[in-house]
Write an enzyme that holds these catalytic residues in place. Structure first.
Site, PDB file in Angstrom:
ATOM      1  N   ASN A  37       0.817  -1.213   0.000  1.00 47.39           N
ATOM      2  CA  ASN A  37       0.000   0.000   0.000  1.00 47.39           C
ATOM      3  C   ASN A  37       0.854   1.268   0.000  1.00 47.39           C
ATOM      4  OD1 ASN A  37      -2.227   1.624   0.210  1.00 47.39           O
ATOM      5  ND2 ASN A  37      -2.818   0.955   2.270  1.00 47.39           N
ATOM      6  N   HIS A 122     -14.767  -4.157  10.970  1.00 47.84           N
ATOM      7  CA  HIS A 122     -14.250  -2.844  11.385  1.00 47.84           C
ATOM      8  C   HIS A 122     -15.371  -1.873  11.723  1.00 47.84           C
ATOM      9  CE1 HIS A 122      -9.969  -2.690   9.488  1.00 47.84           C
ATOM     10  NE2 HIS A 122     -10.196  -3.838  10.078  1.00 47.84           N
ATOM     11  N   ARG A 147     -14.002  -5.013  15.707  1.00 48.88           N
ATOM     12  CA  ARG A 147     -12.954  -4.056  16.056  1.00 48.88           C
ATOM     13  C   ARG A 147     -13.610  -2.697  16.272  1.00 48.88           C
ATOM     14  NH1 ARG A 147      -7.962  -1.799  12.358  1.00 48.88           N
ATOM     15  NH2 ARG A 147      -9.541  -0.248  11.816  1.00 48.88           N
ATOM     16  N   TYR A 159      -6.977   7.418  12.379  1.00 49.86           N
ATOM     17  CA  TYR A 159      -6.981   6.116  11.718  1.00 49.86           C
ATOM     18  C   TYR A 159      -8.217   5.287  12.084  1.00 49.86           C
ATOM     19  CZ  TYR A 159      -6.274   1.209  11.062  1.00 49.86           C
ATOM     20  OH  TYR A 159      -6.490  -0.095  10.722  1.00 49.86           O
ATOM     21  N   ASP A 220      -7.280  -1.330  17.566  1.00 55.06           N
ATOM     22  CA  ASP A 220      -5.978  -1.131  16.911  1.00 55.06           C
ATOM     23  C   ASP A 220      -5.422   0.230  17.327  1.00 55.06           C
ATOM     24  OD1 ASP A 220      -3.808  -0.966  15.247  1.00 55.06           O
ATOM     25  OD2 ASP A 220      -4.899  -1.465  13.404  1.00 55.06           O
ATOM     26  N   HIS A 222      -2.443   1.259  16.381  1.00 51.11           N
ATOM     27  CA  HIS A 222      -1.682   1.705  15.209  1.00 51.11           C
ATOM     28  C   HIS A 222      -0.346   2.348  15.564  1.00 51.11           C
ATOM     29  CE1 HIS A 222      -2.046   2.438  10.763  1.00 51.11           C
ATOM     30  NE2 HIS A 222      -2.784   1.352  10.925  1.00 51.11           N
ATOM     31  N   GLU A 246      -4.118  -4.154  19.536  1.00 53.24           N
ATOM     32  CA  GLU A 246      -3.187  -4.341  18.410  1.00 53.24           C
ATOM     33  C   GLU A 246      -2.186  -3.206  18.303  1.00 53.24           C
ATOM     34  OE1 GLU A 246      -5.315  -4.730  14.732  1.00 53.24           O
ATOM     35  OE2 GLU A 246      -3.563  -4.141  13.549  1.00 53.24           O
ATOM     36  N   GLU A 272       1.647  -6.584  11.668  1.00 55.92           N
ATOM     37  CA  GLU A 272       1.213  -6.370  10.276  1.00 55.92           C
ATOM     38  C   GLU A 272       2.323  -5.738   9.438  1.00 55.92           C
ATOM     39  OE1 GLU A 272      -2.254  -3.933  11.054  1.00 55.92           O
ATOM     40  OE2 GLU A 272      -1.228  -2.152  10.321  1.00 55.92           O
ATOM     41  N   ARG A 293       0.092 -11.003  13.752  1.00 53.18           N
ATOM     42  CA  ARG A 293      -0.701 -10.184  12.817  1.00 53.18           C
ATOM     43  C   ARG A 293      -0.143 -10.164  11.398  1.00 53.18           C
ATOM     44  NH1 ARG A 293      -5.074  -8.432  11.978  1.00 53.18           N
ATOM     45  NH2 ARG A 293      -4.718  -6.208  11.708  1.00 53.18           N
ATOM     46  N   HIS A 322      -3.477 -10.236   9.083  1.00 52.45           N
ATOM     47  CA  HIS A 322      -3.835  -8.891   8.635  1.00 52.45           C
ATOM     48  C   HIS A 322      -4.728  -8.980   7.388  1.00 52.45           C
ATOM     49  CE1 HIS A 322      -2.101  -4.761   7.231  1.00 52.45           C
ATOM     50  NE2 HIS A 322      -3.106  -4.585   8.046  1.00 52.45           N
ATOM     51  N   ASP A 326      -6.173  -3.458   1.551  1.00 49.06           N
ATOM     52  CA  ASP A 326      -4.950  -3.380   0.746  1.00 49.06           C
ATOM     53  C   ASP A 326      -4.269  -4.732   0.587  1.00 49.06           C
ATOM     54  OD1 ASP A 326      -4.642  -1.848   3.482  1.00 49.06           O
ATOM     55  OD2 ASP A 326      -2.666  -2.717   3.161  1.00 49.06           O
ATOM     56  N   GLU A 349      -9.076 -10.891  10.386  1.00 48.12           N
ATOM     57  CA  GLU A 349      -9.598  -9.566  10.035  1.00 48.12           C
ATOM     58  C   GLU A 349     -10.247  -9.634   8.654  1.00 48.12           C
ATOM     59  OE1 GLU A 349      -6.514  -6.663   9.436  1.00 48.12           O
ATOM     60  OE2 GLU A 349      -7.864  -4.997   9.869  1.00 48.12           O
ATOM     61  N   TRP A 412       1.889   7.082  12.302  1.00 48.27           N
ATOM     62  CA  TRP A 412       0.495   7.043  11.848  1.00 48.27           C
ATOM     63  C   TRP A 412      -0.082   5.665  12.086  1.00 48.27           C
ATOM     64  CZ3 TRP A 412      -2.299   4.310   8.070  1.00 48.27           C
ATOM     65  CH2 TRP A 412      -3.645   4.759   7.927  1.00 48.27           C
TER      66      TRP A 412
HETATM   67  O1  KDG Z   1      -1.842  -0.127   4.522  1.00 49.04           O
HETATM   68  C1  KDG Z   1      -2.010   0.097   5.879  1.00 49.04           C
HETATM   69  C2  KDG Z   1      -3.169  -0.703   6.377  1.00 49.04           C
HETATM   70  O2  KDG Z   1      -3.022  -2.037   5.988  1.00 49.04           O
HETATM   71  C3  KDG Z   1      -3.301  -0.646   7.876  1.00 49.04           C
HETATM   72  O3  KDG Z   1      -3.396   0.686   8.276  1.00 49.04           O
HETATM   73  C4  KDG Z   1      -4.529  -1.427   8.300  1.00 49.04           C
HETATM   74  O4  KDG Z   1      -3.803  -1.382  10.573  1.00 49.04           O
HETATM   75  C5  KDG Z   1      -4.492  -1.870   9.715  1.00 49.04           C
HETATM   76  C6  KDG Z   1      -5.338  -3.017  10.085  1.00 49.04           C
HETATM   77  O5  KDG Z   1      -5.230  -3.445  11.219  1.00 49.04           O
HETATM   78  O6  KDG Z   1      -6.096  -3.483   9.244  1.00 49.04           O
HETATM   79 MG    MG Z   2      -3.587  -2.701  12.241  1.00 50.86          MG
END
Ligand code: KDG
Ligand code: MG
Length: 412
Positions: A37, A122, A147, A159, A220, A222, A246, A272, A293, A322, A326, A349, A412
């Site tokens: 991605n 999600h 989630r 996010y 998550d 992140h 996560e 991930e 993940r 994961h 993407d 997921e 991020w």
């Molecule tokens: O490309 C980035 C995404 O795959 C990510 O931000 C998604 O964190 C993610 C998730 O848990 O699905």
């Molecule tokens: Mg994630």
């Protein structure tokens, strides 16, 4: 049998996807996902310039040998671009092997260990009413695990929230399909960890009060917290019995998880952005995590994913592969087959792909009553419609990035 030709297909139906299509001299076709991605064309170049020339004329049955050749002969090992390219080859070869055997891939990996895979969806909302509506929507679709991501007062875009339109460039943005926004430059979002830490426990308290104790809930973070902040959040969330927390800290610093683990019994999931077994070794051996993940696409394919799960099984650590949009339908199918076959499956997921994507990639995977199943078509069970793919040319897309109130760039 020999690999006769290799084609790299870049298509952007709902978002960009990179697919390797291998054909054998006996006419068998194998597909592999190499989508990274926001950096898609780097994998295209890696495959085209450095991998495809090594594949032509090789025996497609020699999956492990080909994997080791691509990994070791490069000398410069690991990294997301290299490992996504190797993943595409590995998946395509397993697809061919399944088709040659006339069996779905999970049969070649040991057969089904369960009837279906528990998917989590999600749910998100900028506030509680919107979040509750979203959770109800996913429950109505049959999801058995959810989630939970929410907006944070004072932050404009964050996010995981489907409906945010707070920042310039986000107007009409659909998080579901476009976390990597199409555009010439990445979008900037804002972040404040203290505001987030103050807000999130109350959200889970409200969700438990509304939806009861039974529903598995995930979250998550992140990669945004320091170890002590993550420990604090994990402890604060304990009364709400999360299925997992996560990516609580940036994934590079494995020692961070030791500190987090000392302070909280909230289960942890990470990986991930990992791309080899080495990234997981300490975390698994020291039992610092509960869920792996990784995705087949960013982890070098089906072969290493199966190996890391067998290693994790020694420590009662389970899968949580994961599965955002993407990861293409090809990569997703690959991990469904692995998830069905391994004993230590945890949760999968599942972000549904858009209608255009589903027309480009025809899948035999099913989602029913909350359970995913890869289907029983030979190989991965995904066909790519090249004419349809050709209608959606690549469009530059970037993941967003964060800045704090004082202008500092943040994870991020
Ligand atoms: O490309 C980035 C995404 O795959 C990510 O931000 C998604 O964190 C993610 C998730 O848990 O699905
Ligand atoms: Mg994630």
């Amino acid at each position: 049998m020999k690999i006769d030709s290799a084609e790299i297909i870049v298509t952007s139906p709902d978002r960009n996807f990179v697919t390797l299509r291998l054909t054998t001299d006996e006419g068998l076709v194998g597909l592999g996902d190499g989508t990274l991605n926001g950096r898609e064309l780097a994998v295209v170049a890696y495959l085209k310039e450095h991998v495809v020339p090594l594949l032509i004329g090789r025996d497609p049955a020699a999956i492990e040998d080909t994997w080791q050749l691509l990994y070791r002969s490069a000398y410069w090992r690991r990294g997301p671009v290299t490992m996504a390219a190797i993943a595409a080859v590995d998946m395509a070869l397993w697809d061919i092997k399944g088709k040659a055997a006339g069996m779905p891939l999970y049969q070649l990996l040991g057969g089904a260990s369960r009837k279906g895979l528990m998917a989590y969806g999600h749910a998100s909302g900028k506030d509680l009413p919107e979040l509750f509506d979203s959770i109800r929507k996913y429950l109505a679709l049959g999801y058995r695990a959810i989630r939970v991501q929410t907006g944070v007062p004072g932050l404009h875009a964050i996010y995981g929230i489907a409906s945010q339109e707070g920042l310039p460039g986000n107007k009409g943005r659909r998080y579901d399909y476009e976390p990597a926004q199409r555009g010439a430059l990445p979008a900037q979002e804002d972040w404040d960890t203290r505001a987030y830490l103050r807000h999130v426990p109350g959200v889970f308290e409200a969700v438990r009060a509304e939806f009861g104790a039974e529903l598995p809930l995930l979250h998550d973070a992140h990669h945004r917290m320091t170890p002590i902040q993550a420990a604090k959040l994990g402890r604060a969330l304990e009364p709400y019995d999360l299925f997992w927390l996560e990516d609580c800290t940036p994934a590079e610093n494995q020692e961070a998880l030791r500190l987090v683990r000392q302070h909280t019994i909230t289960p942890l999931a990470i990986g991930e952005v990992f791309n080899t077994a080495w990234d997981f070794r300490t975390l698994i051996q020291e039992q610092l995590i509960d869920y792996v993940r990784a995705s087949a696409t960013h982890f070098g394919g089906i072969s290493p994913l199966k190996k890391i799960m067998d290693f994790a099984a020694l420590y009662q650590i389970k899968s949580g592969f994961h599965g955002p949009t993407d990861v293409s339908p090809v990569g997703f199918a690959a991990q469904l087959h692995v998830g069905l076959a391994i004993h230590n499956f945890g949760a999968q997921e599942y972000m549904e792909h858009g209608a255009r994507t589903n027309r480009v990639f025809r899948q035999s995977m099913t989602f029913k009553d909350g359970w995913l199943h890869p289907g029983d078509a030979p190989g991965l069970g995904v066909e790519l419609d090249r004419d349809e793919a050709g209608q959606y040319p690549y469009a530059t897309a970037y993941l967003p990035y964060n800045r704090l109130a004082d202008g500092t760039v943040h994870d991020w």
